[in-house]
Structures are given as C-alpha cells and as structure tokens.
Design an enzyme around this catalytic site. Sequence first.
Site, PDB file in Angstrom:
ATOM      1  NE  ARG A 151     -12.076 -14.482  27.806  1.00 47.77           N
ATOM      2  CZ  ARG A 151     -12.599 -14.201  29.005  1.00 47.77           C
ATOM      3  NH1 ARG A 151     -13.669 -14.848  29.432  1.00 47.77           N
ATOM      4  NH2 ARG A 151     -12.076 -13.248  29.759  1.00 47.77           N
ATOM      5  CG  MET A 152     -13.433  -9.338  22.141  1.00 49.13           C
ATOM      6  SD  MET A 152     -15.160  -9.263  22.665  1.00 49.13           S
ATOM      7  CE  MET A 152     -15.956  -8.528  21.249  1.00 49.13           C
TER       8      MET A 152
END
Length: 304
Positions: free
Chosen positions: A15-16
């Site tokens: 998700r980064m």
Amino acid sequence: MTFEVIVLAAGKGTRMQSREPKVMQDLAGKSLFSHVMTTAAELQARRIHVVHGHNKDVLQDAVQQLTGVNWICQDQQLGTAHAVLQALPTVSPESDVLVLYGDVPLIKESTLASLVAAVAGRNLVVLTAYVAAPSGYGRVVRGRDDAVACIVEERDADEDEKAICEINTGFIAAPARVLSRLLDRIGNENSQGEYYLTDAVSLAVESGTPVLTHTTTDVDEISGVNTPQQLARLERSYQARQAEELMQAGLCLRDPTRFDLRGTMEFGTDCMIDVNVLLTGHVVLGNDVTIGANCTVLDSELGD
C-alpha cells in the site's frame, strides 16, 4: 530473568506503492526500521532477532552500527505467529521474549520496559490501548471478571465485539518456553488464512497461563505505517515530540509546529529558531545563536 527481542520486518507494504520495503520508509531522516532497532538496543536485551523477507541486505545496511543481530528469513509470509515461530528456535528457552514490529517506529522504550518487567518469567503480557475509533484493530475481549478472554481480529469480530474500544496493539511479551508451546497450537482458521500471534492469548487463558495487560494512552506510539498518509501523520507526531523535548531543555522555538529535526542537535544557552527551519544530520549550536525563518542547516556547527 534475561530477555530477548524479536523484530518482525518481513512485510512488503504494497500500500506504500514504493520500490522500497515498507520498514525502510523514511521518518525524520531515519528508516522506520532504524527507529525500532534503536529502541530495541536501548532495552539492552540479551539478543535481538530480526525476521525478514527477501530484503536482508537493505535492512542490515540500515543498522550496521548494531552488532550481534540474529537475522532469520521468513520465506512465506503466513502471519505474525508464523513469523515469531521462525525465530524462537534461536532464542534461549530460559529467556523472556518481547515481540516488536519494524513498521511501528514511535513505540517508547519505557513502555516496552514495563511489558518486559511484567512477564516475570511466567506471565503473557499484552500491550493494549483505548481508542475512540477502533476500526482496523483487533479487539480485547474480557470476561465478567474483567480478565482477558481473547483477542478477536476485526475481520472475524461480531457486532458486539466491534463495539469494544480496547484494542490490541500487537506488542506482546512472554517466557520463550510458554510462547513456543502456545504458538505450536495456533491454527489458521480465520478469514485471512493466517497464523495470528494474538491467538496465543486465548490459548494461554485455556491453559491457565496468566494473561496481563499494560495500557498506553499514547496512540501514536502504537501506530503502524501502511500508507503515505499514515507516514506523514507520524512524521508530524515525531517532530512534535522532538520539539517538546528540545524546548524543555531550553531551546526557544518560535513555532514548534514549523520546526523539523532530521538527525540530532546540540545547543547552548539562549538559542532561538524561527519558523520553517529544517536541521539535517548533526547540528551544533553555540550560545546566543539565532536561526532566521526558512533556513536549512546541514551537518553544521554554528559558534557562539
């Protein structure tokens, strides 16, 4: 009783949306992982074990100043219990064990020391917190006598359990022998098909192992990083913490919300820093030093 630390750092952090591993994201000039390892070293544990994925070289470079770290590869990410089990065979059976997370950078040394002290060679100790909006966290379920019964992950919780505001932070400490016995019994019958470390709590209750809780009121210290938004929020929290400590030591900041320190600093008496100032690396200020607005100071010594 001696104790050892296991740091879980194998997650990819998709998700980064970054090529860098999640635990290597930067916070105040250091990686999340470096912050956690610095705190682990301050605890003066007998040994620190790091459970990593396929990013060992990157992690080692980040903490090359620390010696004696035991590196364990978790080839498959099958859950937190599975990760801890990879490290336990290298932990002394006579030690207590403290589990930390490579993406939770603001956990305080004093909080962790309290967890370790409460184990006392026999107890399983869980760090909890009360939050107004507990969405996303596992809930601490207590019985009628207020003793901990179990921890339920949100995906597996019913509506009554979702209404509970006491959350599990993930930090846990226990004797190595006890933890090994409990983790060997954990299954993966849950919505994620993973082996949850938190399931050790209900198994401890069933087996008669005392389960204690230590509660923190500082939500930031138990907050992990999964998104750029969360990273930015913790950056501001960390900078606020640093600014407060520096002002208590005598530094005058015109506006602590517009001051950033990405490194370390020393300062003499009657020093003043105006707004929007960034200090990077190691900065030394003598006496009566004033830094005007909108300045960046990098690895410098400013005399009296």
